[in-house]
Design an enzyme around this catalytic site. Structure first.
Site, PDB file in Angstrom:
ATOM      1  N   GLN A   9       0.808  -1.217   0.000  1.00 21.26           N
ATOM      2  CA  GLN A   9       0.000   0.000   0.000  1.00 21.26           C
ATOM      3  C   GLN A   9       0.846   1.274   0.000  1.00 21.26           C
ATOM      4  O   GLN A   9       0.327   2.363  -0.238  1.00 21.26           O
ATOM      5  CB  GLN A   9      -0.947   0.025   1.213  1.00 21.26           C
ATOM      6  CG  GLN A   9      -1.987  -1.083   1.172  1.00 21.26           C
ATOM      7  CD  GLN A   9      -2.916  -0.983   2.369  1.00 21.26           C
ATOM      8  OE1 GLN A   9      -2.631  -1.506   3.434  1.00 21.26           O
ATOM      9  NE2 GLN A   9      -4.040  -0.279   2.193  1.00 21.26           N
ATOM     10  N   CYS A  67     -10.631   0.118   3.541  1.00 27.61           N
ATOM     11  CA  CYS A  67      -9.219  -0.035   3.203  1.00 27.61           C
ATOM     12  C   CYS A  67      -8.677   1.319   2.766  1.00 27.61           C
ATOM     13  O   CYS A  67      -9.331   2.014   1.989  1.00 27.61           O
ATOM     14  CB  CYS A  67      -9.095  -1.053   2.067  1.00 27.61           C
ATOM     15  SG  CYS A  67      -7.395  -1.344   1.543  1.00 27.61           S
ATOM     16  N   HIS A  82      -3.438  -8.368   1.216  1.00 25.35           N
ATOM     17  CA  HIS A  82      -2.667  -7.380   0.448  1.00 25.35           C
ATOM     18  C   HIS A  82      -1.352  -7.969  -0.061  1.00 25.35           C
ATOM     19  O   HIS A  82      -0.890  -7.619  -1.139  1.00 25.35           O
ATOM     20  CB  HIS A  82      -2.355  -6.143   1.306  1.00 25.35           C
ATOM     21  CG  HIS A  82      -3.482  -5.152   1.382  1.00 25.35           C
ATOM     22  ND1 HIS A  82      -3.988  -4.516   0.267  1.00 25.35           N
ATOM     23  CD2 HIS A  82      -4.182  -4.671   2.431  1.00 25.35           C
ATOM     24  CE1 HIS A  82      -4.960  -3.682   0.641  1.00 25.35           C
ATOM     25  NE2 HIS A  82      -5.107  -3.767   1.957  1.00 25.35           N
TER      26      HIS A  82
HETATM   27 NI    NI Z   1      -6.509  -2.708   3.062  1.00 32.30          NI
END
Ligand code: NI
Length: 188
Positions: free
Chosen positions: A50, A100, A146
């Site tokens: 991320q 998220c 993820h």
């Molecule tokens: Ni997430």
């Protein structure tokens, strides 16, 4: 340092992340920066992809959550998971409204099993083998996904998916309001 968050549509979120070893350069700083980035964006979990890094690392910090978010007290739950492996998921499937940081402004119900057994390394590279259940297991399952290139929107029912598809495409084009800096994939 606060990193921008890579959002839906960026390719790093779809890659299977790579394991790291003890010699990974700047690991302690990276983990610290991830905590800072997450706090800044008001999240409860953050996986390395991320922030654009395709490595098997995620952090969780429940210290600022209220008990409203689950029946459990998450406030002492602050951990970094390195090279995690979920060995086993068990128990009933239950539904929880997930969000998220990589999918701003969307929350959907996701079904997951209630218990997991996970092996991982902590930041000092001590090996851990632990069992979690309920909301803690839920957060770990979400972050773990993820590392496998999976997003929670992959797991919602097809009708809901169709309903939010336009919003997802907008996020991929950067057309979303987030309280934090984002990186999106530019499409022509
Ligand atoms: Ni997430």
């Amino acid at each position: 340092m606060i990193y921008p968050i890579y959002v839906y549509g960026t390719s790093v979120l779809r890659k299977k992340a790579e394991e790291i070893d003890q010699n990974y350069e700047g690991l302690d700083q990276l983990i610290e920066d991830m905590y800072e980035t997450m706090k800044h964006s008001d999240g409860i979990g953050l996986a390395a992809p991320q922030i654009g890094k395709s490595i098997r690392l995620f952090i969780i910090d429940g210290s600022e959550t209220s008990t409203e978010e689950g029946e459990e007290d998450l406030r002492n739950f602050k951990k970094a998971f390195i090279n995690p492996l979920i060995l086993e998921e068990s128990g009933d499937f239950w539904s929880f409204n997930e969000g998220c940081l990589s999918i701003p402004a969307i929350r959907e119900d996701v079904e997951r099993q209630e218990r997991i057994r996970i092996q991982y390394y902590d930041p000092e590279f001590n090996f851990r083998d632990e069992v979690y259940e309920g909301v803690k297991a839920r957060i770990i399952q979400h972050e773990y996904d993820h590392l496998e290139g999976i997003l929670f929107t992959d797991k919602i029912n097809p009708l809901r998916k169709r309903l939010i598809n336009g919003k997802l495409n907008a996020i991929a084009r950067g057309k979303v309001d987030a309280e934090y800096k984002i990186k999106f994939s530019v499409k022509k």
